[in-house]
Motif scaffolding. Structure first.
Motif, PDB file in Angstrom:
ATOM      1  N   ILE A 193      -3.823  -7.119  -1.756  1.00 17.56           N
ATOM      2  CA  ILE A 193      -4.242  -5.778  -1.349  1.00 17.56           C
ATOM      3  C   ILE A 193      -3.191  -4.814  -1.883  1.00 17.56           C
ATOM      4  O   ILE A 193      -2.023  -4.873  -1.481  1.00 17.56           O
ATOM      5  CB  ILE A 193      -4.354  -5.660   0.180  1.00 17.56           C
ATOM      6  CG1 ILE A 193      -5.377  -6.662   0.707  1.00 17.56           C
ATOM      7  CG2 ILE A 193      -4.701  -4.232   0.592  1.00 17.56           C
ATOM      8  CD1 ILE A 193      -5.284  -6.900   2.204  1.00 17.56           C
ATOM      9  N   ASN A 194      -3.590  -3.926  -2.790  1.00 18.20           N
ATOM     10  CA  ASN A 194      -2.648  -3.014  -3.416  1.00 18.20           C
ATOM     11  C   ASN A 194      -3.322  -1.667  -3.635  1.00 18.20           C
ATOM     12  O   ASN A 194      -4.356  -1.585  -4.290  1.00 18.20           O
ATOM     13  CB  ASN A 194      -2.190  -3.588  -4.767  1.00 18.20           C
ATOM     14  CG  ASN A 194      -1.321  -2.621  -5.531  1.00 18.20           C
ATOM     15  OD1 ASN A 194      -0.434  -1.998  -4.979  1.00 18.20           O
ATOM     16  ND2 ASN A 194      -1.574  -2.490  -6.823  1.00 18.20           N
ATOM     17  N   THR A 195      -2.743  -0.636  -3.053  1.00 16.01           N
ATOM     18  CA  THR A 195      -3.247   0.714  -3.305  1.00 16.01           C
ATOM     19  C   THR A 195      -2.139   1.506  -3.995  1.00 16.01           C
ATOM     20  O   THR A 195      -1.305   2.113  -3.349  1.00 16.01           O
ATOM     21  CB  THR A 195      -3.707   1.428  -2.014  1.00 16.01           C
ATOM     22  OG1 THR A 195      -2.613   1.514  -1.104  1.00 16.01           O
ATOM     23  CG2 THR A 195      -4.855   0.681  -1.363  1.00 16.01           C
TER      24      THR A 195
ATOM     25  N   THR B  21      -8.653  -0.492  -2.633  1.00 11.39           N
ATOM     26  CA  THR B  21      -9.019   0.597  -1.717  1.00 11.39           C
ATOM     27  C   THR B  21      -9.068   0.051  -0.294  1.00 11.39           C
ATOM     28  O   THR B  21      -9.294  -1.141  -0.074  1.00 11.39           O
ATOM     29  CB  THR B  21     -10.397   1.204  -2.049  1.00 11.39           C
ATOM     30  OG1 THR B  21     -11.408   0.215  -1.827  1.00 11.39           O
ATOM     31  CG2 THR B  21     -10.451   1.719  -3.491  1.00 11.39           C
ATOM     32  N   MET B  22      -8.915   0.932   0.651  1.00 10.72           N
ATOM     33  CA  MET B  22      -8.979   0.506   2.040  1.00 10.72           C
ATOM     34  C   MET B  22     -10.409   0.178   2.457  1.00 10.72           C
ATOM     35  O   MET B  22     -10.628  -0.693   3.293  1.00 10.72           O
ATOM     36  CB  MET B  22      -8.387   1.577   2.968  1.00 10.72           C
ATOM     37  CG  MET B  22      -6.869   1.674   2.890  1.00 10.72           C
ATOM     38  SD  MET B  22      -6.002   0.182   3.443  1.00 10.72           S
ATOM     39  CE  MET B  22      -5.769  -0.713   1.935  1.00 10.72           C
ATOM     40  N   SER B  23     -11.395   0.840   1.859  1.00 10.14           N
ATOM     41  CA  SER B  23     -12.776   0.519   2.209  1.00 10.14           C
ATOM     42  C   SER B  23     -13.134  -0.888   1.732  1.00 10.14           C
ATOM     43  O   SER B  23     -13.792  -1.644   2.463  1.00 10.14           O
ATOM     44  CB  SER B  23     -13.754   1.556   1.649  1.00 10.14           C
ATOM     45  OG  SER B  23     -13.630   1.660   0.255  1.00 10.14           O
ATOM     46  N   ALA B  24     -12.699  -1.275   0.546  1.00  9.89           N
ATOM     47  CA  ALA B  24     -12.938  -2.648   0.070  1.00  9.89           C
ATOM     48  C   ALA B  24     -12.171  -3.649   0.916  1.00  9.89           C
ATOM     49  O   ALA B  24     -12.679  -4.733   1.235  1.00  9.89           O
ATOM     50  CB  ALA B  24     -12.541  -2.778  -1.391  1.00  9.89           C
TER      51      ALA B  24
ATOM     52  N   SER C 176       4.347   3.368  -9.772  1.00 11.24           N
ATOM     53  CA  SER C 176       3.783   2.056  -9.450  1.00 11.24           C
ATOM     54  C   SER C 176       3.016   1.425 -10.605  1.00 11.24           C
ATOM     55  O   SER C 176       2.538   0.311 -10.480  1.00 11.24           O
ATOM     56  CB  SER C 176       2.859   2.180  -8.240  1.00 11.24           C
ATOM     57  OG  SER C 176       1.716   2.931  -8.575  1.00 11.24           O
ATOM     58  N   GLN C 177       2.909   2.110 -11.738  1.00 11.99           N
ATOM     59  CA  GLN C 177       2.080   1.615 -12.842  1.00 11.99           C
ATOM     60  C   GLN C 177       2.521   0.250 -13.357  1.00 11.99           C
ATOM     61  O   GLN C 177       1.690  -0.618 -13.601  1.00 11.99           O
ATOM     62  CB  GLN C 177       2.052   2.610 -13.994  1.00 11.99           C
ATOM     63  CG  GLN C 177       1.095   3.747 -13.757  1.00 11.99           C
ATOM     64  CD  GLN C 177       1.043   4.708 -14.932  1.00 11.99           C
ATOM     65  OE1 GLN C 177       1.910   4.695 -15.807  1.00 11.99           O
ATOM     66  NE2 GLN C 177       0.030   5.550 -14.958  1.00 11.99           N
TER      67      GLN C 177
ATOM     68  N   VAL D 236       0.825  -1.203   0.000  1.00 13.73           N
ATOM     69  CA  VAL D 236       0.000   0.000   0.000  1.00 13.73           C
ATOM     70  C   VAL D 236       0.862   1.257   0.000  1.00 13.73           C
ATOM     71  O   VAL D 236       2.009   1.247   0.452  1.00 13.73           O
ATOM     72  CB  VAL D 236      -0.978   0.028   1.207  1.00 13.73           C
ATOM     73  CG1 VAL D 236      -1.950  -1.140   1.140  1.00 13.73           C
ATOM     74  CG2 VAL D 236      -0.242   0.038   2.532  1.00 13.73           C
ATOM     75  N   ASN D 237       0.285   2.350  -0.490  1.00 13.98           N
ATOM     76  CA  ASN D 237       1.012   3.615  -0.487  1.00 13.98           C
ATOM     77  C   ASN D 237       1.080   4.160   0.946  1.00 13.98           C
ATOM     78  O   ASN D 237       0.362   3.702   1.836  1.00 13.98           O
ATOM     79  CB  ASN D 237       0.380   4.611  -1.473  1.00 13.98           C
ATOM     80  CG  ASN D 237      -1.019   5.020  -1.084  1.00 13.98           C
ATOM     81  OD1 ASN D 237      -1.235   5.550   0.006  1.00 13.98           O
ATOM     82  ND2 ASN D 237      -1.980   4.793  -1.964  1.00 13.98           N
ATOM     83  N   ASP D 238       1.950   5.116   1.165  1.00 11.23           N
ATOM     84  CA  ASP D 238       2.208   5.625   2.522  1.00 11.23           C
ATOM     85  C   ASP D 238       0.965   6.136   3.228  1.00 11.23           C
ATOM     86  O   ASP D 238       0.798   5.935   4.423  1.00 11.23           O
ATOM     87  CB  ASP D 238       3.275   6.723   2.488  1.00 11.23           C
ATOM     88  CG  ASP D 238       4.659   6.175   2.188  1.00 11.23           C
ATOM     89  OD1 ASP D 238       4.873   4.948   2.351  1.00 11.23           O
ATOM     90  OD2 ASP D 238       5.527   6.965   1.775  1.00 11.23           O
ATOM     91  N   SER D 239       0.074   6.789   2.498  1.00  8.78           N
ATOM     92  CA  SER D 239      -1.109   7.356   3.150  1.00  8.78           C
ATOM     93  C   SER D 239      -2.077   6.275   3.645  1.00  8.78           C
ATOM     94  O   SER D 239      -2.897   6.535   4.523  1.00  8.78           O
ATOM     95  CB  SER D 239      -1.834   8.339   2.222  1.00  8.78           C
ATOM     96  OG  SER D 239      -2.348   7.658   1.093  1.00  8.78           O
ATOM     97  N   ASP D 240      -1.987   5.062   3.098  1.00 11.87           N
ATOM     98  CA  ASP D 240      -2.872   3.975   3.524  1.00 11.87           C
ATOM     99  C   ASP D 240      -2.265   3.070   4.602  1.00 11.87           C
ATOM    100  O   ASP D 240      -2.944   2.191   5.133  1.00 11.87           O
ATOM    101  CB  ASP D 240      -3.275   3.111   2.323  1.00 11.87           C
ATOM    102  CG  ASP D 240      -4.250   3.824   1.406  1.00 11.87           C
ATOM    103  OD1 ASP D 240      -5.036   4.650   1.910  1.00 11.87           O
ATOM    104  OD2 ASP D 240      -4.224   3.547   0.192  1.00 11.87           O
ATOM    105  N   LYS D 241      -1.012   3.271   4.937  1.00 12.80           N
ATOM    106  CA  LYS D 241      -0.363   2.385   5.915  1.00 12.80           C
ATOM    107  C   LYS D 241      -1.052   2.393   7.288  1.00 12.80           C
ATOM    108  O   LYS D 241      -1.268   1.329   7.859  1.00 12.80           O
ATOM    109  CB  LYS D 241       1.123   2.713   6.022  1.00 12.80           C
ATOM    110  CG  LYS D 241       1.893   2.191   4.814  1.00 12.80           C
ATOM    111  CD  LYS D 241       3.370   2.503   4.910  1.00 12.80           C
ATOM    112  CE  LYS D 241       4.138   1.815   3.805  1.00 12.80           C
ATOM    113  NZ  LYS D 241       4.090   2.408   2.517  1.00 12.80           N
ATOM    114  N   PRO D 242      -1.451   3.543   7.828  1.00 16.02           N
ATOM    115  CA  PRO D 242      -2.152   3.502   9.125  1.00 16.02           C
ATOM    116  C   PRO D 242      -3.485   2.750   9.055  1.00 16.02           C
ATOM    117  O   PRO D 242      -3.861   2.056  10.002  1.00 16.02           O
ATOM    118  CB  PRO D 242      -2.385   4.983   9.461  1.00 16.02           C
ATOM    119  CG  PRO D 242      -1.362   5.726   8.678  1.00 16.02           C
ATOM    120  CD  PRO D 242      -1.170   4.929   7.421  1.00 16.02           C
TER     121      PRO D 242
END
Length: 158
Positions: free
Chosen positions: A91-93, A120-123, A99-100, A26-32
């Motif tokens: 799981i990949n954001t 997505t984190m919601s999924a 990252s393409q 996951v990207n940095d913003s999704d790590k938490p």
């Protein structure tokens, strides 16, 4: 409901097959956000594999996970593991042009080998809730006719 929706879309979630891994990148913003979800997946018995930065983040917070290479970083990499049949969930954001290439290769392999792929984190949250529910109660799938037959008559109906 999420698990049933995934089945109907041909994207069956893993139901606890022994030895399956979950790949988390996951990207940095999704790590938490992914942290408690990765912990729950580990608690459900999945082997958590994560790419460099994600792995560092998760292990610093006490979540057991192993490093997996991105495509082009060495072998075995994410695509190799998917092809081997060892992966039950990806799981990949992705974020940005960098990252393409990895995103395309992972997505293509996941589709080709029938691995559910969440972006997505919601999924991901819904999928982890569904996996937990699948472990605690039996899925009940009924035809429309069976469901209608089970509806009780309204009080006072004749």
């Amino acid at each position: 409901a999420f698990a049933k929706a995934q089945v109907s879309a041909g994207n069956r979630l893993p139901e606890g097959e022994e030895g399956l891994s979950v790949i988390v990148t996951v990207n940095d913003s999704d790590k938490p956000t992914v942290t408690p979800l990765a912990r729950r997946l580990a608690d459900l018995g999945f082997r958590v594999l994560a790419t460099g930065g994600t792995r560092n983040h998760l292990t610093q917070l006490g979540i057991p996970c192993e490093r997996i290479h991105k495509v082009g970083q060495g072998r075995p990499n994410i695509v190799d593991r998917i092809v081997s049949g060892q992966v039950g969930l990806l799981i990949n954001t992705p974020l940005g042009k960098k990252s393409q290439y990895d995103d395309y290769a992972m997505r293509r392999a996941a589709i080709a080998y029938g691995v559910p792929y969440l972006t997505t984190m919601s999924a991901t949250s819904a999928a982890v809730d569904a996996l937990t529910a699948m472990r605690t109660r039996r899925a009940e799938i009924l035809s429309i006719q069976e469901r209608i037959a089970r509806v009780p008559e309204p009080v006072g109906a004749e």
